[in-house]
Design an enzyme around this catalytic site. Structure first.
Site, PDB file in Angstrom:
ATOM      1  N   ASP A 204      40.220  42.583  36.768  1.00 10.42           N
ATOM      2  CA  ASP A 204      39.443  41.231  35.966  1.00 10.42           C
ATOM      3  C   ASP A 204      38.353  40.625  36.794  1.00 10.42           C
ATOM      4  O   ASP A 204      37.827  39.724  36.464  1.00 10.42           O
ATOM      5  CB  ASP A 204      40.326  40.475  35.312  1.00 10.42           C
ATOM      6  CG  ASP A 204      41.197  39.739  36.209  1.00 10.42           C
ATOM      7  OD1 ASP A 204      41.071  39.889  37.433  1.00 10.42           O
ATOM      8  OD2 ASP A 204      42.091  38.885  35.707  1.00 10.42           O
TER       9      ASP A 204
ATOM     10  N   GLU B 227      41.527  33.372  39.307  1.00 18.79           N
ATOM     11  CA  GLU B 227      41.402  34.284  37.945  1.00 18.79           C
ATOM     12  C   GLU B 227      39.858  33.974  37.204  1.00 18.79           C
ATOM     13  O   GLU B 227      39.250  32.845  37.571  1.00 18.79           O
ATOM     14  CB  GLU B 227      42.281  34.030  36.773  1.00 18.79           C
ATOM     15  CG  GLU B 227      43.845  34.340  37.682  1.00 18.79           C
ATOM     16  CD  GLU B 227      44.108  35.710  37.386  1.00 18.79           C
ATOM     17  OE1 GLU B 227      43.024  36.730  37.464  1.00 18.79           O
ATOM     18  OE2 GLU B 227      45.107  36.173  37.379  1.00 18.79           O
TER      19      GLU B 227
END
Ligand code: GLP
Length: 264
Positions: A138, A145
């Protein structure tokens, strides 16, 4: 940024190991930023080999790992501390007190102080000379993140469900993968003097392309590396397969070969 494409993961490990050997020769008391995951295993194997052959000496070296699962004891077989001990530290002559990994076993109350202490330790060591990174599918770096502030510092974070899914392969069951982690921030990473990101396999191709050729965006934390002056991506062919500017990177590499200069 420098983009080097190599045939396979072995060649990626070789190329990255050469950067470490070069740094150790220039600066025997260098400070390294280290990463976990499956990708760096080949590189760590090469470093251990180089140490065995007397080409690397870890005596004066200091290391800081990027991240650690929150809620795991350092001796937990799934912890990143355990990973580093088994895959590198125990096989070379690094001084135990100079091999830092964030702790995952601190209370919520103390975690903020721990994180600023970790930043202070990095600064106190003179900053990171060479930061090793992998990349999440990702686009995460460390455990930053998608959506992480591009100026973030070492902190407690919640893991993206996609990361938990990706990393579940290291646990007996997906539910055993912790949902929280302590990670250096994107801002912390960007302060390293030099960065090398290694990526292998087609499941990284999209993230690599977005990081290198997409806009700088917090949704792809690795894209923040575009703002760093001295970053090298070392990719295997599968991880490089979605790059549009491959001809440009190859031309830069040819010029490097001819001039002996590094072209970022
Ligand atoms: C983990 C780590 C990252 C690592 C990434 C990729 O989530 N926190 O530092 O780069 O996964 O791991 P792998 O190399 O196993 O694909």
């Amino acid at each position: 940024m420098r983009v080097l494409t190599r045939k396979d993961s072995d060649d990626v490990a070789l190329e990255a190991a050469a950067m470490f050997v070069d740094l150790f020769a220039r600066k025997p008391d260098c400070v390294l930023g280290l990463a976990t995951g499956a990708t760096p295993l080949g590189l760590y194997g090469r470093l251990i080999e180089a140490y065995g052959e007397g080409r690397l000496d870890f005596e004066g070296v200091t290391t800081f790992n990027l991240d650690e699962y929150y809620g795991l004891q350092p001796d937990d077989p799934q912890s990143y501390r355990h990973f580093m001990e088994s895959n590198l530290f125990r096989h070379v002559n690094i001084k135990g007190e100079r091999a830092f990994v964030p702790r995952g076993d601190i209370s919520y109350r103390d975690v903020e102080a721990f994180c600023s202490g970790y930043e202070a330790l990095i600064r106190g060591a003179g900053g990171i000379d060479l930061q090793l990174l992998g990349i999440g599918s990702d686009g995460h770096i460390g455990f930053n993140e998608p959506g992480s502030s591009l100026r973030s510092r070492t902190r407690l974070v919640a893991l993206d469900p996609r990361t938990i899914k990706d990393n579940a392969r290291f646990f007996a069951r997906e539910e055993e993968c912790p949902g929280l982690a302590v990670t250096m921030g994107v801002g912390t990473i960007l302060e390293a003097a030099e960065i090398v990101l290694i990526a292998t396999g087609s499941n990284k191709a999209e993230a690599v392309a977005e990081a290198l050729e997409g806009p700088v965006a917090s949704m792809i934390p690795a894209s923040a590396l575009q703002m760093h002056p001295k970053t090298t991506f070392i990719l295997d062919e599968a991880a490089a397969s979605l790059l549009k500017k491959r001809n440009l990177y190859m031309a830069a590499e040819r010029t490097e070969g001819e001039t002996g200069l590094k072209i970022y």
